[in-house]
Scaffold this motif. Structure first.
Motif, PDB file in Angstrom:
ATOM      1  N   ASP A 141       0.858  -1.184   0.000  1.00 35.91           N
ATOM      2  CA  ASP A 141       0.000   0.000   0.000  1.00 35.91           C
ATOM      3  C   ASP A 141       0.896   1.236   0.000  1.00 35.91           C
ATOM      4  OD1 ASP A 141       0.956   0.212   2.564  1.00 35.91           O
ATOM      5  OD2 ASP A 141      -0.970  -0.010   3.556  1.00 35.91           O
ATOM      6  N   TYR A 142       0.367   2.330  -0.502  1.00 40.04           N
ATOM      7  CA  TYR A 142       1.168   3.550  -0.591  1.00 40.04           C
ATOM      8  C   TYR A 142       0.399   4.726  -0.003  1.00 40.04           C
ATOM      9  CZ  TYR A 142      -1.703   4.795  -4.685  1.00 40.04           C
ATOM     10  OH  TYR A 142      -2.753   5.096  -5.521  1.00 40.04           O
ATOM     11  N   GLU A 143       1.163   5.726   0.456  1.00 44.48           N
ATOM     12  CA  GLU A 143       0.602   6.966   0.982  1.00 44.48           C
ATOM     13  C   GLU A 143       1.339   8.142   0.343  1.00 44.48           C
ATOM     14  OE1 GLU A 143       0.731   7.171   5.196  1.00 44.48           O
ATOM     15  OE2 GLU A 143      -0.828   5.655   5.510  1.00 44.48           O
ATOM     16  N   LEU A 197      -4.045  13.584   2.026  1.00 42.57           N
ATOM     17  CA  LEU A 197      -3.416  12.268   2.111  1.00 42.57           C
ATOM     18  C   LEU A 197      -4.099  11.346   1.106  1.00 42.57           C
ATOM     19  CD1 LEU A 197      -1.596  10.115   3.456  1.00 42.57           C
ATOM     20  CD2 LEU A 197      -3.428   9.768   5.138  1.00 42.57           C
ATOM     21  N   THR A 199      -4.118   7.539  -0.726  1.00 44.02           N
ATOM     22  CA  THR A 199      -3.676   6.166  -0.475  1.00 44.02           C
ATOM     23  C   THR A 199      -4.179   5.225  -1.560  1.00 44.02           C
ATOM     24  OG1 THR A 199      -5.620   5.659   0.876  1.00 44.02           O
ATOM     25  CG2 THR A 199      -3.684   6.548   2.016  1.00 44.02           C
TER      26      THR A 199
END
Length: 239
Positions: A141-143, A197, A199
């Motif tokens: 997963d990415y942020e 943010l 995601t």
């Protein structure tokens, strides 16, 4: 031929009396001997009983002392276990506190960049980009955190996308976000005044060895130039 004649009656009487006296003396001596032996036996039994009583008393005392020592040893061992557990808990709490402090400092630095007048950053910028592995093999997963300085009061909109370059099946290969996104995204949208943010989840092909990540951000405003940023894979991957 001469015949044997019996002793005189007087002599027979004297001999009988002598035998009787001798027998009486022997009986008296035996009685005295038995009495003395009996006394000695009684003394030995009493001495044995006294010694046995003392030994029993010693056993009782030693047993009590042993129980006391065992309890003390158990207390000492329990104290050691408690101390070790306390130290372990304290170390965990200290590590957690340091992590929370580090996160707080990062958040503070972020808000200072966004809000504080003396540290204003003009225009749109990438505050951070992190990729974390999931439990599933090859899944991540990415942020992505985008922000703009407080001098920019208008809402900023646009899209972002990124690609990952690495080795796959013996050749260099670039995979776009649409190739990797679990949701099947070609690009992601953003819209914010101060920060946002963003995601998502991606899955890398089996056997793919990532090397670099390239990010492209396009504002919706006409005439805006794309923003590009590139990182080494090890710089953005955590965990």
């Amino acid at each position: 031929m001469v015949r044997h004649q019996c002793p005189h009656p007087y002599h027979q009487t004297q001999r009988r009396r002598l035998i009787e006296k001798t027998a009486l003396f022997i009986v008296i001596v035996l009685l005295v001997l038995f009495f003395v032996l009996g006394r000695l036996s009684v003394k030995d039994v009493k001495q044995y009983q006294a010694d046995n009583a003392r030994l029993k008393e010693s056993v009782v005392k030693l047993t009590k002392a042993n129980k006391a020592l065992v309890k003390r040893l158990d207390f000492i061992e329990s104290s050691k276990v408690i101390d070790a557990q306390s130290q372990k808990d304290a170390r965990k709490s200290l590590v957690k506190l340091h992590e929370e402090l580090s996160d707080t400092k990062e958040q503070l630095a972020f808000y200072q960049r966004v809000v504080a007048p003396e540290t204003l950053i003009k225009g749109l910028y990438i505050d951070s980009f992190d990729i974390r592995p999931l439990d599933e093999k090859g899944g991540y997963d990415y942020e992505l955190v985008l922000a703009q300085g407080t001098s920019q009061k208008q809402v900023i909109k646009g899209q972002y996308t990124f690609s990952i370059v690495g080795d796959w099946q013996g050749e260099e290969k670039e995979f776009l976000l649409e190739d990797l996104s679990i949701e099947g995204l070609k690009s992601g949208n953003f819209s914010f005044r101060y920060y946002e943010l963003l995601t998502g989840e991606i899955k890398l092909p089996i056997g793919f060895i990532p090397k670099t990540v390239s990010m492209i951000i396009n504002r919706s405003k006409k005439g805006s130039k794309p923003m590009q940023e590139q990182w080494l894979w090890r710089e953005v991957v955590s965990g």
